[in-house]
Design an enzyme around this catalytic site. Sequence first.
Site, PDB file in Angstrom:
ATOM      1  CB  CYS A 103      -2.089   6.788   2.190  1.00 24.24           C
ATOM      2  SG  CYS A 103      -3.464   5.966   3.005  1.00 24.24           S
TER       3      CYS A 103
ATOM      4  CD  GLU B 279      -2.933  -0.979   0.355  1.00 23.66           C
ATOM      5  OE1 GLU B 279      -3.067   0.090  -0.282  1.00 23.66           O
ATOM      6  OE2 GLU B 279      -3.626  -1.972   0.159  1.00 23.66           O
TER       7      GLU B 279
HETATM    8  P1  NAP Z   1       8.411   5.042   4.383  1.00 24.05           P
HETATM    9  O1  NAP Z   1       9.515   5.953   4.688  1.00 24.05           O
HETATM   10  O2  NAP Z   1       8.360   4.410   3.046  1.00 24.05           O
HETATM   11  O3  NAP Z   1       8.429   3.932   5.539  1.00 24.05           O
HETATM   12  C1  NAP Z   1       7.430   2.976   5.617  1.00 24.05           C
HETATM   13  C2  NAP Z   1       7.872   1.867   6.543  1.00 24.05           C
HETATM   14  O4  NAP Z   1       8.957   1.154   5.940  1.00 24.05           O
HETATM   15  C3  NAP Z   1       8.390   2.362   7.895  1.00 24.05           C
HETATM   16  O5  NAP Z   1       7.975   1.463   8.893  1.00 24.05           O
HETATM   17  C4  NAP Z   1       9.894   2.294   7.706  1.00 24.05           C
HETATM   18  O6  NAP Z   1      10.576   2.163   8.916  1.00 24.05           O
HETATM   19  C5  NAP Z   1       9.998   1.037   6.895  1.00 24.05           C
HETATM   20  N1  NAP Z   1      11.266   0.878   6.210  1.00 24.05           N
HETATM   21  C6  NAP Z   1      11.965   1.795   5.515  1.00 24.05           C
HETATM   22  N2  NAP Z   1      13.092   1.257   5.015  1.00 24.05           N
HETATM   23  C7  NAP Z   1      13.095  -0.034   5.425  1.00 24.05           C
HETATM   24  C8  NAP Z   1      14.003  -1.122   5.250  1.00 24.05           C
HETATM   25  N3  NAP Z   1      15.102  -0.998   4.540  1.00 24.05           N
HETATM   26  N4  NAP Z   1      13.693  -2.312   5.796  1.00 24.05           N
HETATM   27  C9  NAP Z   1      12.554  -2.474   6.513  1.00 24.05           C
HETATM   28  N5  NAP Z   1      11.665  -1.488   6.720  1.00 24.05           N
HETATM   29  C10 NAP Z   1      11.934  -0.280   6.183  1.00 24.05           C
HETATM   30  O7  NAP Z   1       6.997   5.756   4.581  1.00 24.05           O
HETATM   31  P2  NAP Z   1       6.539   6.699   5.771  1.00 24.05           P
HETATM   32  O8  NAP Z   1       7.304   7.971   5.667  1.00 24.05           O
HETATM   33  O9  NAP Z   1       6.504   5.963   7.054  1.00 24.05           O
HETATM   34  O10 NAP Z   1       5.031   6.946   5.377  1.00 24.05           O
HETATM   35  C11 NAP Z   1       4.635   7.931   4.464  1.00 24.05           C
HETATM   36  C12 NAP Z   1       4.335   7.332   3.116  1.00 24.05           C
HETATM   37  O11 NAP Z   1       3.461   6.237   3.266  1.00 24.05           O
HETATM   38  C13 NAP Z   1       3.629   8.308   2.207  1.00 24.05           C
HETATM   39  O12 NAP Z   1       4.242   8.279   0.964  1.00 24.05           O
HETATM   40  C14 NAP Z   1       2.207   7.788   2.138  1.00 24.05           C
HETATM   41  O13 NAP Z   1       1.551   8.063   0.936  1.00 24.05           O
HETATM   42  C15 NAP Z   1       2.384   6.326   2.333  1.00 24.05           C
HETATM   43  N6  NAP Z   1       1.220   5.709   2.946  1.00 24.05           N
HETATM   44  C16 NAP Z   1       0.456   4.861   2.213  1.00 24.05           C
HETATM   45  C17 NAP Z   1      -0.669   4.264   2.789  1.00 24.05           C
HETATM   46  C18 NAP Z   1      -1.550   3.315   2.014  1.00 24.05           C
HETATM   47  O14 NAP Z   1      -2.405   2.677   2.607  1.00 24.05           O
HETATM   48  N7  NAP Z   1      -1.394   3.211   0.734  1.00 24.05           N
HETATM   49  C19 NAP Z   1      -0.993   4.531   4.107  1.00 24.05           C
HETATM   50  C20 NAP Z   1      -0.194   5.416   4.827  1.00 24.05           C
HETATM   51  C21 NAP Z   1       0.920   5.993   4.238  1.00 24.05           C
HETATM   52  P3  NAP Z   1      11.416   3.390   9.540  1.00 24.05           P
HETATM   53  O15 NAP Z   1      10.448   4.428   9.922  1.00 24.05           O
HETATM   54  O16 NAP Z   1      12.108   2.773  10.691  1.00 24.05           O
HETATM   55  O17 NAP Z   1      12.345   3.857   8.455  1.00 24.05           O
END
Ligand code: NAP
Length: 673
Positions: free
Chosen positions: A295, A256
């Site tokens: 999102c 997602e």
């Molecule tokens: P993100 O930076 O992509 O991180 C998402 C998750 O992935 C976090 O738990 C992050 O942990 C983890 N992660 C990152 N690198 C990783 C790795 N190498 N190995 C394992 N896990 C890893 O996103 P975010 O900043 O938290 O959220 C914002 C984004 O999410 C926005 O772009 C938004 O559109 C999207 N979003 C989408 C939905 C949906 O349902 N489609 C819902 C909510 C948000 P860390 O924080 O520890 O890096």
Amino acid sequence: MIEVQSFAHGKWIKPDNSARSICSAVDGSKIAVAGRASLDTQSMLHYARNEGGPALRALSFHDRAKRVKALAALLSEHTESLTQLAFNTGATRADSKVDIDGGIGTLFVYASKARRELPDDVVCTDGAVEQLSRHGTFVGQHIYTSKPGVAVHINAFNFPVWGMLEKLAPALLAGMPVIVKPATSTCYVTEACFRLMIESDLFPAGSMQLITGGTGELLNQLESQDIVSFTGSADTALQLKSNPKLLRACVPFNAEQDSLNASLLCPDVLPDSDTFNTFINEVCQEITSKAGQKCTAIRRIFTPLSLTDAVTEAVSARLASIKVGNPALETSQMGALVSLEQRTQVAEAASQIAQHAKLVFGESTVEVDGASATEGAFMSPMLFRCDTPDAADTLHSCEAFGPVSTVMPYRDLHHAAQLLNAGAGSLVASVVTDDPDYARTVTVASAAYHGRLYFNNQHSAKEATGHGSPLPHMTHGGPGRAGGGEELGGVRSIKHHMQRTAIQGSPDIVRAITGIHVNGASEHQSDTHPFRKHFGELQIGETLHAGPRIITLDDIEHFAHFTGDTFYAHMDEEAAKANPFFPGRVAHGYLLLSFAAGLFVDPDPGPVLANTGLDGLSFQKPVSAGDSLSVSLTVKRKTTRNDDYGEVRWQVLLFNQDSEQVASYELHTMNAL
Ligand code: NAP
């Protein structure tokens, strides 16, 4: 300073020197640390696969659902403490209502749907029995069973509670143990909620574990029976799902990710009408709720050319009235972004948008109630306008994950649909119109590009659930840019965590596997009438044969005049004969049903408490005066409803004097346990 812990193989584990710092969104101060590089993820997986999984799978869907409901009830008692904790993430009380109360509500919905729509069993069916042979001795049925692996849930920062619970409920209901990995910036809220769940002892040891901080080697250690559900940015999704070990082991990866959601105002809507105001309300709500860090938030606003000025003015006026402030203040309508880094990223994305669009609302500095605008991650809502949306790809591809949106005009509905679809796949698009034909036109042109199409107008506005609200009943996810994933959607999402298998065999074999009677399977006979038996005494396949009863012309005429159903097929020989379906006058189908009940019912008070309905009624052959009617009543499936009674579904087959089946249906009764 909060030391955010992980919960691994039954123990709480403190952060170590490798921990990352977490700062308050409100004043930038360091408030927590999380993470431990030495976390033994291999033993976490082992613990989940060998302890949590088997214990969960020993419970039926209903047992798991009762625990999910109890969990929801328990968490409901702690919403205030979680809300207080979440102020530091920048979330106002209203934002946390969506996150915390919304997450708990999702658990309640799942528990209730699982009790109502799944059997009290560990196997469930998908669709109907398929007839694979001429004489019915070989049939097919799709079933779902639990995977013996682990569900790894990697969540985004914006919904630290809902994001965990909306994935946790379907996984646990499916019998899969879970390892939750929340985003680090808000993981102290997730950890507090998780702690309550562990302390509740509602789920077996090993059912739930938590990793705060980095996941280390976890993804490299997954196997084919495990699954990953990821929520976050498209870039992280791409990086994680391209892991060669995941690809080689064919580990399902549900993503997602971000998308450029849009809202479309249709040409029928007049300025200042109730429907126009509904549109303005929705747009402003989506720009400011969670400071635009949703999102599903509306990033692109499409209006007819003639209404672009009116929309721009109305949205700007509304945004000017929004009070940005310390999220803990009741008066604050918009809180802060999650961190100063996030604010920098949003500002960078906004400056890319500014190369193609004019800023019509928003300041570089913002007045903040009860906090410092510079030390906290506050920002002004921003509205852009671009009059050449076809020439500005950036507006359809650059996600500013904050309170930022762009108004764009369209020429006609065809052009509007092209612009909606230019996001290359979104979670949701809303369409505001009073005209059902416009709704249909947009659907046909655009539905394939969006996971959800949300229509609203003056008639639905009061009860509509909101452009930005994913609901546990409906699938959440979207194609293309949105990740191609699917979450929520009721029982559908429980099945996402299970394996579908096509079962082929004799009716007896298939019935033994599914616990549901299959036509053609052997019958159990009993000396006691089934209506005299309690729920627990009834056996699947137990059959009563009753009849025959001769149908007379008097019966047909009496029924016709008694009920008022004097349709020509029952009353007029000539007219009935002229009809391609009938040999002449025929008995009413409802007369046959009533006679069938008269044949199989045992009248005295007993364990059968009520007839609650029937399904799948079909009349297969006409029955004329002089024909005789027999009936078979077979226990097809049983589902407990509560401590007092359960639902029995009976297969009812009606036959004529030549043993030809003339009608069939599934009868539902409630029976005392
Ligand atoms: P993100 O930076 O992509 O991180 C998402 C998750 O992935 C976090 O738990 C992050 O942990 C983890 N992660 C990152 N690198 C990783 C790795 N190498 N190995 C394992 N896990 C890893 O996103 P975010 O900043 O938290 O959220 C914002 C984004 O999410 C926005 O772009 C938004 O559109 C999207 N979003 C989408 C939905 C949906 O349902 N489609 C819902 C909510 C948000 P860390 O924080 O520890 O890096």
